[in-house]
Design a protein around this motif. Structure first.
Motif: not given
Length: 449
Positions: A305-326
């Motif tokens: 995750d470029e916003s944290t500089g660490s491994a992507y952690n979906p739990s940081l983002y609350g309710a979302h679609t269960g994935g990432v849009f590119f």
């Protein structure tokens, strides 16, 4: 020609020293832009920092609340404050306006970009434009283009002159093909009985459905369409680069539509307007492609995750679609990954340089765990595949020339059939030709499974 940085003032205390001017663009589709990069290990608040050209009276003040995570990139469009000339400089100051942090000077326009290689520490040279992401220090990473990984034979996949021009993004959902048309229209297509597609005649889909923004007005310039793991029952997500009713202004948005009704007009249930978070582009050079990748796939691959500089952690983002849009940008050839929260908030978690002159379509292929990146006739129909590498970022794994049986068409859409259609080691793929050459917008080919 490589131009060295201007001599900076004495070193300042960390973390200021970790912030470097990393890319400068002086002309072209995205001009007068300066990218900063954090080469350090901690987040740095750059609120109030000042960018200047070689004129001391010039001043672009970075907005309050702006931070750069470790390893993060951020581009600033300074055009409204000053221009960057063919012989000029970019200088970065602390909020006092006198303490120089970094600077770079040049004697000719960027072609298209002045970029540090490696990021943050190397010397500047001419490279591909990659504002907001890692610099492209070697287009394609030294990978040689190879022949198309499927049949060279191409057939038409629609009847004559069904769609006309401007059919763009595609997404196949089993026995349904979704198509986005630039004129603010979404199509639901079904098999035509001869290996191609025809408009669904049920539930108001016969001529496609008109798209509107959340207030029921406007005409989204709909360029791409994708679904999440919930399928069309969870809504169709459309990438739009502008409002066709105000065509001179960029509006880089992802719009969510409920496609379950019978009406002939769809009003967006939600809009994520990402314009302010991205480098400025021409109003017709914005979002072209969109695809969605599940959180579980990304975490399993070690996505960073470029916003944290660490491994992507979906739990940081609350309710979302269960994935990432590119989303892919035509004017810069960049791909950006976003978590789009149900609340309407968004976070950019990836900025990916493709090495292509433009990105017209994106498709995630779960069967092969690869991201297809498609360019149109601008790049002679070249396709690239990308996967998450050992560093946790998407990198090019292959470069494919278009099938020899297909002319250099204005293909802005591309879809890949599911694993269930794999027969004899091959499965179908489809292209959407924005120009409707020879009266056909859809064409069919194959790739190896």
């Amino acid at each position: 020609m490589v131009v060295g940085a201007l001599t900076a003032s004495p070193a300042h205390a960390a973390p200021a020293d970790d912030i470097r001017i990393n890319e400068v663009v002086t002309t072209g589709n995205v001009n007068d832009s300066v990218e900063l990069y954090n080469k350090g290990t901690t987040t740095v608040d750059v609120s109030g920092w000042v960018l200047r050209d070689n004129n001391n009276s010039s001043k672009y003040k970075i907005a309050s609340g702006t931070t750069l995570a470790a390893g993060a990139f951020r581009a600033f469009d300074v055009h409204g404050s000053f221009g960057l000339g063919s012989s000029d400089a970019a200088r970065l100051y602390l909020p006092d306006g006198t303490t120089l942090v970094d600077s770079f000077g040049w004697s000719s326009h960027s072609d298209p970009s002045w970029s540090r290689c490696p990021d943050g520490t190397g010397s500047f040279g001419k490279a591909a434009l990659t504002l907001g992401g890692p610099n492209d220090c070697g287009s394609g990473g030294g990978i040689t283009p190879v022949a198309w990984p499927g049949s060279s034979s191409i057939t038409t996949a629609d009847a004559s002159n069904v769609f006309g021009t401007d059919l763009s993004g595609l997404y196949q959902e089993g026995g349904v093909m979704w198509g986005a048309q630039n004129s603010g229209k979404l199509w639901r297509l079904v098999p035509n009985g001869s290996g191609g597609w025809t408009p669904d005649t049920a539930n108001g889909w016969t001529s496609g459905k008109a798209l509107r923004f959340t207030n029921g007005s406007g005409t989204p310039d709909s360029e791409g369409v994708t679904l999440t793991g919930a399928g069309s029952a969870g809504g169709a997500f459309v990438a739009s680069e502008r409002n066709g009713d105000s065509s001179g202004t960029s509006r880089l948005s992802v719009l969510k539509y409920d496609v379950s009704g019978t009406g002939t007009t769809l009003t967006a249930a939600k809009e994520w307007n990402l314009t302010s978070d991205l480098p400025s582009v021409g109003s017709n050079l914005g979002f072209e492609g969109i695809t969605w990748i599940p959180d579980a796939t990304l975490t399993g691959a070690g996505f960073k995750d470029e916003s944290t500089g660490s491994a992507y952690n979906p739990s940081l983002y609350g309710a979302h679609t269960g994935g990432v849009f590119f989303v892919g940008v035509e004017g810069t050839g960049m791909i950006y990954g976003y978590v789009l929260q149900d609340s309407g908030a968004f976070t950019r978690v990836a900025s990916i340089s493709t090495g292509l002159a433009g990105v017209m379509e994106l498709q995630w292929e779960p069967q092969a765990s690869r991201l297809w990146v498609v360019c149109d006739d601008t790049c002679s129909g070249q396709h690239r595949t990308m996967q998450v590498n050992a560093s946790g970022v998407f990198a090019t794994t292959a470069i494919y020339n278009r099938p020899t049986g297909m002319a250099n068409l204005n293909n802005e859409g591309f879809s890949v059939a599911g694993a269930d259609e794999c027969v004899g080691g091959s499965k179908p793929v489809y292209w959407a030709d924005d120009s409707n050459d020879s009266g056909h917008a859809l064409r069919k080919g194959t790739i190896t499974c």
